[in-house]
Structures are given as structure tokens and as C-alpha cells.
Design a protein around this motif. Sequence first.
Motif, PDB file in Angstrom:
ATOM      1  N   PRO A 195       0.822  -1.214   0.000  1.00 53.56           N
ATOM      2  CA  PRO A 195       0.000   0.000   0.000  1.00 53.56           C
ATOM      3  C   PRO A 195       0.854   1.263   0.000  1.00 53.56           C
ATOM      4  O   PRO A 195       1.945   1.276   0.589  1.00 53.56           O
ATOM      5  N   PRO A 196       0.384   2.338  -0.660  1.00 51.86           N
ATOM      6  CA  PRO A 196       1.196   3.550  -0.824  1.00 51.86           C
ATOM      7  C   PRO A 196       1.794   4.112   0.463  1.00 51.86           C
ATOM      8  O   PRO A 196       2.990   4.417   0.516  1.00 51.86           O
ATOM      9  N   ALA A 197       0.980   4.264   1.506  1.00 54.20           N
ATOM     10  CA  ALA A 197       1.502   4.840   2.747  1.00 54.20           C
ATOM     11  C   ALA A 197       2.563   3.933   3.360  1.00 54.20           C
ATOM     12  O   ALA A 197       3.586   4.406   3.885  1.00 54.20           O
ATOM     13  N   ASP A 198       2.345   2.646   3.279  1.00 54.09           N
ATOM     14  CA  ASP A 198       3.293   1.670   3.815  1.00 54.09           C
ATOM     15  C   ASP A 198       4.583   1.692   2.999  1.00 54.09           C
ATOM     16  O   ASP A 198       5.693   1.672   3.546  1.00 54.09           O
ATOM     17  N   ALA A 199       4.454   1.737   1.677  1.00 52.64           N
ATOM     18  CA  ALA A 199       5.630   1.769   0.813  1.00 52.64           C
ATOM     19  C   ALA A 199       6.469   3.017   1.082  1.00 52.64           C
ATOM     20  O   ALA A 199       7.707   2.961   1.112  1.00 52.64           O
ATOM     21  N   HIS A 200       5.806   4.137   1.291  1.00 52.39           N
ATOM     22  CA  HIS A 200       6.509   5.395   1.575  1.00 52.39           C
ATOM     23  C   HIS A 200       7.308   5.282   2.871  1.00 52.39           C
ATOM     24  O   HIS A 200       8.469   5.696   2.940  1.00 52.39           O
ATOM     25  N   GLU A 201       6.704   4.685   3.886  1.00 58.27           N
ATOM     26  CA  GLU A 201       7.376   4.558   5.195  1.00 58.27           C
ATOM     27  C   GLU A 201       8.514   3.552   5.146  1.00 58.27           C
ATOM     28  O   GLU A 201       9.618   3.820   5.637  1.00 58.27           O
ATOM     29  N   VAL A 202       8.264   2.396   4.537  1.00 52.88           N
ATOM     30  CA  VAL A 202       9.281   1.341   4.508  1.00 52.88           C
ATOM     31  C   VAL A 202      10.515   1.797   3.741  1.00 52.88           C
ATOM     32  O   VAL A 202      11.654   1.520   4.134  1.00 52.88           O
ATOM     33  N   ALA A 203      10.318   2.513   2.646  1.00 50.96           N
ATOM     34  CA  ALA A 203      11.447   2.955   1.819  1.00 50.96           C
ATOM     35  C   ALA A 203      12.329   3.961   2.522  1.00 50.96           C
ATOM     36  O   ALA A 203      13.464   4.211   2.093  1.00 50.96           O
ATOM     37  N   ARG A 204      11.845   4.507   3.643  1.00 51.49           N
ATOM     38  CA  ARG A 204      12.601   5.540   4.366  1.00 51.49           C
ATOM     39  C   ARG A 204      13.026   5.100   5.754  1.00 51.49           C
ATOM     40  O   ARG A 204      13.485   5.906   6.554  1.00 51.49           O
ATOM     41  N   ARG A 205      12.896   3.822   6.051  1.00 50.89           N
ATOM     42  CA  ARG A 205      13.338   3.340   7.366  1.00 50.89           C
ATOM     43  C   ARG A 205      14.840   3.484   7.504  1.00 50.89           C
ATOM     44  O   ARG A 205      15.576   3.403   6.513  1.00 50.89           O
ATOM     45  N   PRO A 206      15.331   3.667   8.724  1.00 52.89           N
ATOM     46  CA  PRO A 206      16.786   3.757   8.920  1.00 52.89           C
ATOM     47  C   PRO A 206      17.488   2.511   8.407  1.00 52.89           C
ATOM     48  O   PRO A 206      17.015   1.391   8.613  1.00 52.89           O
ATOM     49  N   LEU A 207      18.586   2.711   7.725  1.00 46.64           N
ATOM     50  CA  LEU A 207      19.355   1.583   7.211  1.00 46.64           C
ATOM     51  C   LEU A 207      20.253   1.013   8.296  1.00 46.64           C
ATOM     52  O   LEU A 207      20.670   1.734   9.201  1.00 46.64           O
ATOM     53  N   PRO A 208      20.587  -0.272   8.182  1.00 42.66           N
ATOM     54  CA  PRO A 208      21.601  -0.837   9.078  1.00 42.66           C
ATOM     55  C   PRO A 208      22.938  -0.128   8.831  1.00 42.66           C
ATOM     56  O   PRO A 208      23.121   0.564   7.828  1.00 42.66           O
ATOM     57  N   ASP A 209      23.857  -0.294   9.754  1.00 42.69           N
ATOM     58  CA  ASP A 209      25.191   0.286   9.600  1.00 42.69           C
ATOM     59  C   ASP A 209      25.845  -0.295   8.358  1.00 42.69           C
ATOM     60  O   ASP A 209      26.048  -1.490   8.253  1.00 42.69           O
ATOM     61  N   LEU A 210      26.165   0.562   7.386  1.00 43.69           N
ATOM     62  CA  LEU A 210      26.738   0.095   6.138  1.00 43.69           C
ATOM     63  C   LEU A 210      28.214   0.334   6.032  1.00 43.69           C
ATOM     64  O   LEU A 210      28.819   0.206   4.988  1.00 43.69           O
ATOM     65  N   VAL A 211      28.851   0.737   7.142  1.00 41.63           N
ATOM     66  CA  VAL A 211      30.289   1.014   7.110  1.00 41.63           C
ATOM     67  C   VAL A 211      31.030  -0.296   6.922  1.00 41.63           C
ATOM     68  O   VAL A 211      30.775  -1.250   7.645  1.00 41.63           O
TER      69      VAL A 211
END
Length: 211
Positions: A195-211
Amino acid sequence: MPTSAPPRNRFERRRAETRQALVRAARQILAETGDTSASIQAIAERADVGFGSFYNHFESKTELFEAAVVDALEEFGQTFDERLVGIDDPAELVAAGFRLSARLTTSHPELMQVLRRRGLGHIHSDNGLANRASRDLQAGITSGRFNALDPTIALSGLGGLLLSLVELRFSRPDLDGDEAAVSLAEMALLMLGVPPADAHEVARRPLPDLV
């Protein structure tokens, strides 16, 4: 580079090192120009191995360059395994994968140039990221997180979007890569039926440490 079981003796270690040096040289050539017309002599010199060593490992340049692509794609998949561990939501895995890929174009340019130049022919392969993406797609479909799509078609769609993102990062370095990745990740989730609202939120969740 992807890892495998360690060679059992000195001869096997040297043989494995020679093969890996040839694969590394082929990866460099693919990343730099994509031109596979380099002579075997030139490849051997770049790998710093003897000319005759080539045929102890590969029957042709075609076989070597294919091995180089598989090696790069497996490294790509292993990077996802290591950096996205602990994420159970298939939708978040898709989104985080897009965002990680955008960042890898800066931190691992050789790897991502190989993906850029040769990835299309491996979207449905049994190695690298393809089998991992298929697994996550199936998990999302089974759980109802994604629509009941044909997994093969869905994989084609995701692969095309991902390769477009990689191309964008290299051809338009002036653009904000993180923002582009977020936008395409959201687009991918919408395509999968999130769903659009869910997709918007999930795509902006904090990423794991990528260092």
C-alpha cells in the motif's frame, strides 16, 4: 571477493591464487571498459601470472569473463547477506537493497561497474543476488506482503529497476543517489502491491550500519 573452502595444500593454494588473479584481472577490465577483446597475454600480464597458466584454469576468454561476472555477482549477494542481516520484512529487504546498491556505486565502484555492464544477462541466474531476490520475493508473496505475482515477472521488474538505478548513479553523479534510491525503492514496493503509505514509510526506514 567471494570466499570458498580453503585449499588443502600449497599446490592447491597457489592454483587457487592464480585462478583468482586471472578473475580479478578480468573483473578490472570489465569494470574499466567492458571490452573483452583484450588478448590472453594482456590479461595474464595484468594478473601477473604466466601466459601458460591461463589454460590451466580456463578454456577460453569467454569462460574467464563469465567467471569474472559470476564472481562479482556473488560478492554482491554476499554483501547483502552481511549488511542486511536481521531484516525479516521482505518489503524492507527490497527497499534496503536498492539503497545499499546506490551506496555501493561509491564504495565499491569496480563491483558495481561489472553489474552495470553485465547484470542484465544474469537477472534470472542461479547465483549472486538473483537467487536471494527470488527467495525474498517468494517469502513476500507467501506471507501476503506482496501481491500474488508471477515471481519470474516480479524478478524481472526488480532487476530492471535496480540496474536502472546503478546506471543512473554512474551516468548522473550530480544527482542525490540516496534520494534516487529511496524513490525507486518506493516505486518497486508499489509495483509489488505494498500500500502507498506503507511503501513510503518502509522505503525511508533507517538503514543498518553500512560502514
